[in-house]
Design a protein around this motif. Structure first.
Motif, mmCIF file in Angstrom:
data_model
loop_
_atom_site.group_PDB
_atom_site.id
_atom_site.type_symbol
_atom_site.label_atom_id
_atom_site.label_comp_id
_atom_site.label_asym_id
_atom_site.label_seq_id
_atom_site.Cartn_x
_atom_site.Cartn_y
_atom_site.Cartn_z
ATOM 1 N N ALA A 35 0.840 -1.203 0.000
ATOM 2 C CA ALA A 35 0.000 0.000 0.000
ATOM 3 C C ALA A 35 0.873 1.250 0.000
ATOM 4 C CB ALA A 35 -0.945 0.000 1.203
ATOM 5 N N TYR A 36 1.939 1.240 0.789
ATOM 6 C CA TYR A 36 2.831 2.404 0.802
ATOM 7 C C TYR A 36 3.500 2.576 -0.560
ATOM 8 C CZ TYR A 36 6.458 5.723 1.814
ATOM 9 O OH TYR A 36 7.272 6.825 1.769
ATOM 10 N N ALA A 37 3.948 1.472 -1.141
ATOM 11 C CA ALA A 37 4.653 1.544 -2.427
ATOM 12 C C ALA A 37 3.791 2.141 -3.529
ATOM 13 C CB ALA A 37 5.126 0.153 -2.837
ATOM 14 N N THR A 38 2.480 1.949 -3.447
ATOM 15 C CA THR A 38 1.591 2.435 -4.511
ATOM 16 C C THR A 38 0.810 3.690 -4.140
ATOM 17 O OG1 THR A 38 -0.141 0.920 -3.765
ATOM 18 C CG2 THR A 38 1.337 0.130 -5.501
ATOM 19 N N ASP A 39 1.025 4.208 -2.946
ATOM 20 C CA ASP A 39 0.318 5.408 -2.480
ATOM 21 C C ASP A 39 0.707 6.604 -3.348
ATOM 22 O OD1 ASP A 39 -0.875 7.516 -1.170
ATOM 23 O OD2 ASP A 39 0.235 7.245 0.701
ATOM 24 N N GLN A 40 -0.253 7.141 -4.059
ATOM 25 C CA GLN A 40 0.003 8.262 -4.964
ATOM 26 C C GLN A 40 0.357 9.550 -4.222
ATOM 27 O OE1 GLN A 40 0.038 8.074 -8.403
ATOM 28 N NE2 GLN A 40 -0.236 5.881 -8.144
ATOM 29 N N SER A 41 0.013 9.655 -2.938
ATOM 30 C CA SER A 41 0.243 10.895 -2.209
ATOM 31 C C SER A 41 1.470 10.841 -1.299
ATOM 32 C CB SER A 41 -0.998 11.241 -1.376
ATOM 33 O OG SER A 41 -1.209 10.239 -0.394
ATOM 34 N N GLY A 42 2.161 9.716 -1.253
ATOM 35 C CA GLY A 42 3.316 9.576 -0.375
ATOM 36 C C GLY A 42 4.629 9.933 -1.052
ATOM 37 N N GLU A 43 5.692 9.834 -0.296
ATOM 38 C CA GLU A 43 7.042 10.169 -0.799
ATOM 39 C C GLU A 43 7.579 9.124 -1.781
ATOM 40 O OE1 GLU A 43 9.095 12.728 -0.388
ATOM 41 O OE2 GLU A 43 7.869 13.840 1.024
ATOM 42 N N HIS A 44 7.125 7.868 -1.666
ATOM 43 C CA HIS A 44 7.703 6.808 -2.486
ATOM 44 C C HIS A 44 7.428 6.980 -3.976
ATOM 45 C CE1 HIS A 44 7.623 2.893 -4.564
ATOM 46 N NE2 HIS A 44 8.792 2.753 -3.949
ATOM 47 N N ARG A 45 6.186 7.237 -4.315
ATOM 48 C CA ARG A 45 5.809 7.265 -5.738
ATOM 49 C C ARG A 45 6.621 8.280 -6.543
ATOM 50 N NH1 ARG A 45 4.331 3.468 -8.917
ATOM 51 N NH2 ARG A 45 3.066 4.213 -10.602
ATOM 52 N N VAL A 85 9.319 7.316 -9.594
ATOM 53 C CA VAL A 85 9.195 7.871 -10.950
ATOM 54 C C VAL A 85 10.498 8.586 -11.335
ATOM 55 C CG1 VAL A 85 7.988 9.616 -12.343
ATOM 56 C CG2 VAL A 85 6.682 8.029 -10.908
ATOM 57 N N ALA A 86 11.026 9.394 -10.418
ATOM 58 C CA ALA A 86 12.274 10.123 -10.690
ATOM 59 C C ALA A 86 13.437 9.156 -10.882
ATOM 60 C CB ALA A 86 12.578 11.093 -9.557
ATOM 61 N N PHE A 87 13.498 8.108 -10.066
ATOM 62 C CA PHE A 87 14.569 7.123 -10.224
ATOM 63 C C PHE A 87 14.507 6.478 -11.607
ATOM 64 C CE2 PHE A 87 15.906 2.717 -10.294
ATOM 65 C CZ PHE A 87 17.259 2.871 -10.012
#
Length: 160
Positions: free
Chosen positions: A85-95, A99-101
């Motif tokens: 869920a964290y990995a796919t959270d559109q509003s979190g820092e991960h997404r 994308v930038a990576f």
């Protein structure tokens, strides 16, 4: 690791599933700072976000230094569902970091490497021991109890 050592033999307090997540980066070209520095700086932002949200599912972490050409973070999670869920959270820092990576990886080719490993460990399939140690690792994430509560020997703790 900080804190005062807990005297005696302790073990992890927890007879539940735990997810172990290892994530890291490898610098393949030290001169390509624009390729690897953003990757390096993204992780502290994500850790801060997760550590500040008890409901996120991350229950502990440890920075792992001393890797050849890189750094890694060991994380403990409540469940793989919360990790995903964290990995796919559109509003979190991960997404945005992911994308930038990916954009930098295409542009910079092989200047920085990235890896992760995820292990869902069923209840009863792990054991631990901490002797005269401050709170550490899985014992820090799940809590620690005197060894006698879960068995004097590793085989006993794994069978419980």
């Amino acid at each position: 690791m900080s804190g005062k050592p807990v005297q005696g033999r302790m073990t992890t307090d927890g007879d539940r599933e735990v997810v172990v997540f290892l994530i890291g980066m490898r610098v393949n070209n030290w001169r390509a700072v624009r390729s690897w520095l953003p990757v390096f700086l993204a992780m502290p932002r994500m850790i801060k976000e997760l550590a500040g949200d008890p409901g996120s599912g991350m229950i502990g972490y440890r920075l792992l230094l001393g890797l050849p050409r890189g750094v890694a973070v060991l994380q403990y999670w409540d469940s793989k569902e919360k990790l995903f869920a964290y990995a796919t959270d559109q509003s979190g820092e991960h997404r945005p970091a992911w994308v930038a990576f990916n954009r930098r990886a295409r542009e910079g080719r092989d200047k920085v490497g990235f890896w992760h490993e995820t292990y869902a460990v069923p209840a009863g399939s792990y054991e631990s021991i901490y002797i005269n140690m401050p709170s550490f690792g899985l014992g820090e994430a799940l809590g620690a109890v005197p060894v006698g509560r879960r068995g004097e020997r590793a085989a006993e703790r794994m069978a419980a």
